[in-house]
Design a protein around this motif. Structure first.
Motif, PDB file in Angstrom:
ATOM      1  N   ALA A  51      -2.066  10.551   5.376  1.00  0.00           N
ATOM      2  CA  ALA A  51      -2.172  10.297   3.933  1.00  0.00           C
ATOM      3  C   ALA A  51      -3.164  11.239   3.255  1.00  0.00           C
ATOM      4  O   ALA A  51      -3.014  11.552   2.073  1.00  0.00           O
ATOM      5  CB  ALA A  51      -2.557   8.842   3.689  1.00  0.00           C
ATOM      6  N   THR A  52      -4.158  11.715   3.986  1.00  0.00           N
ATOM      7  CA  THR A  52      -5.154  12.618   3.397  1.00  0.00           C
ATOM      8  C   THR A  52      -4.595  14.008   3.132  1.00  0.00           C
ATOM      9  O   THR A  52      -5.258  14.818   2.489  1.00  0.00           O
ATOM     10  CB  THR A  52      -6.406  12.752   4.289  1.00  0.00           C
ATOM     11  N   TRP A  53      -3.411  14.294   3.601  1.00  0.00           N
ATOM     12  CA  TRP A  53      -2.795  15.610   3.379  1.00  0.00           C
ATOM     13  C   TRP A  53      -2.261  15.764   1.960  1.00  0.00           C
ATOM     14  O   TRP A  53      -1.839  16.859   1.580  1.00  0.00           O
ATOM     15  CB  TRP A  53      -1.696  15.869   4.394  1.00  0.00           C
ATOM     16  N   GLN A  54      -2.250  14.681   1.192  1.00  0.00           N
ATOM     17  CA  GLN A  54      -1.806  14.768  -0.200  1.00  0.00           C
ATOM     18  C   GLN A  54      -2.903  15.416  -1.048  1.00  0.00           C
ATOM     19  O   GLN A  54      -4.090  15.198  -0.807  1.00  0.00           O
ATOM     20  CB  GLN A  54      -1.496  13.374  -0.759  1.00  0.00           C
ATOM     21  N   PRO A  55      -2.509  16.198  -2.063  1.00  0.00           N
ATOM     22  CA  PRO A  55      -3.512  16.883  -2.877  1.00  0.00           C
ATOM     23  C   PRO A  55      -4.181  16.000  -3.933  1.00  0.00           C
ATOM     24  O   PRO A  55      -5.241  16.340  -4.436  1.00  0.00           O
ATOM     25  CB  PRO A  55      -2.712  18.010  -3.547  1.00  0.00           C
ATOM     26  N   ARG A  60      -4.306   7.349  -6.610  1.00  0.00           N
ATOM     27  CA  ARG A  60      -2.948   7.738  -6.993  1.00  0.00           C
ATOM     28  C   ARG A  60      -2.062   7.887  -5.750  1.00  0.00           C
ATOM     29  O   ARG A  60      -0.901   7.501  -5.755  1.00  0.00           O
ATOM     30  CB  ARG A  60      -2.982   9.033  -7.791  1.00  0.00           C
ATOM     31  N   VAL A  61      -2.618   8.462  -4.693  1.00  0.00           N
ATOM     32  CA  VAL A  61      -1.844   8.625  -3.451  1.00  0.00           C
ATOM     33  C   VAL A  61      -1.440   7.265  -2.894  1.00  0.00           C
ATOM     34  O   VAL A  61      -0.278   7.037  -2.563  1.00  0.00           O
ATOM     35  CB  VAL A  61      -2.648   9.428  -2.396  1.00  0.00           C
ATOM     36  N   ALA A  63      -1.329   4.319  -4.428  1.00  0.00           N
ATOM     37  CA  ALA A  63      -0.429   3.610  -5.334  1.00  0.00           C
ATOM     38  C   ALA A  63       1.000   4.112  -5.154  1.00  0.00           C
ATOM     39  O   ALA A  63       1.948   3.329  -5.057  1.00  0.00           O
ATOM     40  CB  ALA A  63      -0.885   3.806  -6.781  1.00  0.00           C
ATOM     41  N   THR A  64       1.149   5.420  -5.094  1.00  0.00           N
ATOM     42  CA  THR A  64       2.478   6.010  -4.923  1.00  0.00           C
ATOM     43  C   THR A  64       3.051   5.667  -3.559  1.00  0.00           C
ATOM     44  O   THR A  64       4.228   5.309  -3.430  1.00  0.00           O
ATOM     45  CB  THR A  64       2.408   7.538  -5.111  1.00  0.00           C
ATOM     46  N   TYR A  65       2.218   5.752  -2.547  1.00  0.00           N
ATOM     47  CA  TYR A  65       2.686   5.437  -1.201  1.00  0.00           C
ATOM     48  C   TYR A  65       3.216   4.006  -1.130  1.00  0.00           C
ATOM     49  O   TYR A  65       4.190   3.733  -0.429  1.00  0.00           O
ATOM     50  CB  TYR A  65       1.565   5.659  -0.178  1.00  0.00           C
ATOM     51  N   GLY A  66       2.612   3.096  -1.887  1.00  0.00           N
ATOM     52  CA  GLY A  66       3.066   1.712  -1.868  1.00  0.00           C
ATOM     53  C   GLY A  66       4.536   1.570  -2.231  1.00  0.00           C
ATOM     54  O   GLY A  66       5.284   0.833  -1.590  1.00  0.00           O
ATOM     55  N   GLY A  67       4.967   2.296  -3.257  1.00  0.00           N
ATOM     56  CA  GLY A  67       6.378   2.240  -3.656  1.00  0.00           C
ATOM     57  C   GLY A  67       7.290   2.879  -2.630  1.00  0.00           C
ATOM     58  O   GLY A  67       8.386   2.375  -2.347  1.00  0.00           O
ATOM     59  N   ILE A  68       6.840   3.986  -2.083  1.00  0.00           N
ATOM     60  CA  ILE A  68       7.639   4.658  -1.052  1.00  0.00           C
ATOM     61  C   ILE A  68       7.712   3.789   0.199  1.00  0.00           C
ATOM     62  O   ILE A  68       8.751   3.696   0.848  1.00  0.00           O
ATOM     63  CB  ILE A  68       7.072   6.065  -0.777  1.00  0.00           C
ATOM     64  N   PHE A  69       6.616   3.106   0.505  1.00  0.00           N
ATOM     65  CA  PHE A  69       6.591   2.190   1.644  1.00  0.00           C
ATOM     66  C   PHE A  69       7.630   1.083   1.466  1.00  0.00           C
ATOM     67  O   PHE A  69       8.313   0.702   2.424  1.00  0.00           O
ATOM     68  CB  PHE A  69       5.194   1.584   1.810  1.00  0.00           C
ATOM     69  N   ILE A  70       7.761   0.550   0.261  1.00  0.00           N
ATOM     70  CA  ILE A  70       8.754  -0.507   0.005  1.00  0.00           C
ATOM     71  C   ILE A  70      10.147  -0.032   0.400  1.00  0.00           C
ATOM     72  O   ILE A  70      10.878  -0.725   1.126  1.00  0.00           O
ATOM     73  CB  ILE A  70       8.735  -0.929  -1.480  1.00  0.00           C
ATOM     74  N   VAL A  71      10.504   1.153  -0.064  1.00  0.00           N
ATOM     75  CA  VAL A  71      11.834   1.695   0.233  1.00  0.00           C
ATOM     76  C   VAL A  71      11.991   1.929   1.733  1.00  0.00           C
ATOM     77  O   VAL A  71      12.999   1.541   2.339  1.00  0.00           O
ATOM     78  CB  VAL A  71      12.076   2.995  -0.561  1.00  0.00           C
ATOM     79  N   MET A  72      10.981   2.541   2.340  1.00  0.00           N
ATOM     80  CA  MET A  72      11.076   2.842   3.774  1.00  0.00           C
ATOM     81  C   MET A  72      11.106   1.575   4.618  1.00  0.00           C
ATOM     82  O   MET A  72      11.811   1.518   5.627  1.00  0.00           O
ATOM     83  CB  MET A  72       9.918   3.751   4.190  1.00  0.00           C
ATOM     84  N   ALA A  73      10.365   0.549   4.218  1.00  0.00           N
ATOM     85  CA  ALA A  73      10.363  -0.705   4.982  1.00  0.00           C
ATOM     86  C   ALA A  73      11.741  -1.362   4.947  1.00  0.00           C
ATOM     87  O   ALA A  73      12.207  -1.899   5.957  1.00  0.00           O
ATOM     88  CB  ALA A  73       9.297  -1.647   4.430  1.00  0.00           C
TER      89      ALA A  73
END
Length: 109
Positions: A51-55, A60-61, A63-73
């Motif tokens: 996750a630290t590889w995001q700029p 913000r990282v 928060a965004t990951y949370g939505g992507i996690f929903i889809v991936m889960a």
């Protein structure tokens, strides 16, 4: 190209978190051997690094990951556990995904 790179990092982070969590779940809930839990813990720790590889900044990282996690889960549950998402799962995931893309990718001054 930057969007593709960041999406790739989000997907890799999701695979680490979901995959690691799944191995711990199997160890504790399905009586799999201890090494499932150990490997799951290692993979979960890798998620924190990936996750630290995001700029962008932390808030913000994540928060965004949370939505992507929903889809991936939901995809993981569908492909690995045989769970079939219904239309409300899909609508909710789409709303979350659109929302987090606005949070992360909207142009800012």
């Amino acid at each position: 190209m930057i969007v593709l790179k960041s999406l790739s990092v989000f997907v890799l982070a999701g695979l680490c978190e979901i995959g690691g969590g799944y191995l711990v779940w199997l160890w504790l809930k399905e009586d799999k051997p201890l090494w499932y839990g150990i490997l799951g813990g290692i993979i979960l720790a890798l998620y924190g690094v990936v996750a630290t590889w995001q700029p962008a900044g932390f808030g913000r990282v994540y928060a965004t990951y949370g939505g992507i996690f929903i889809v991936m889960a939901l995809i993981w549950a569908w492909k690995v556990d045989g769970f079939k998402p219904d239309k409300y799962d899909l609508i909710g995931a789409l709303i979350a995904l659109v929302g987090v893309c606005i949070i992360y990718y909207a142009p800012r001054k």
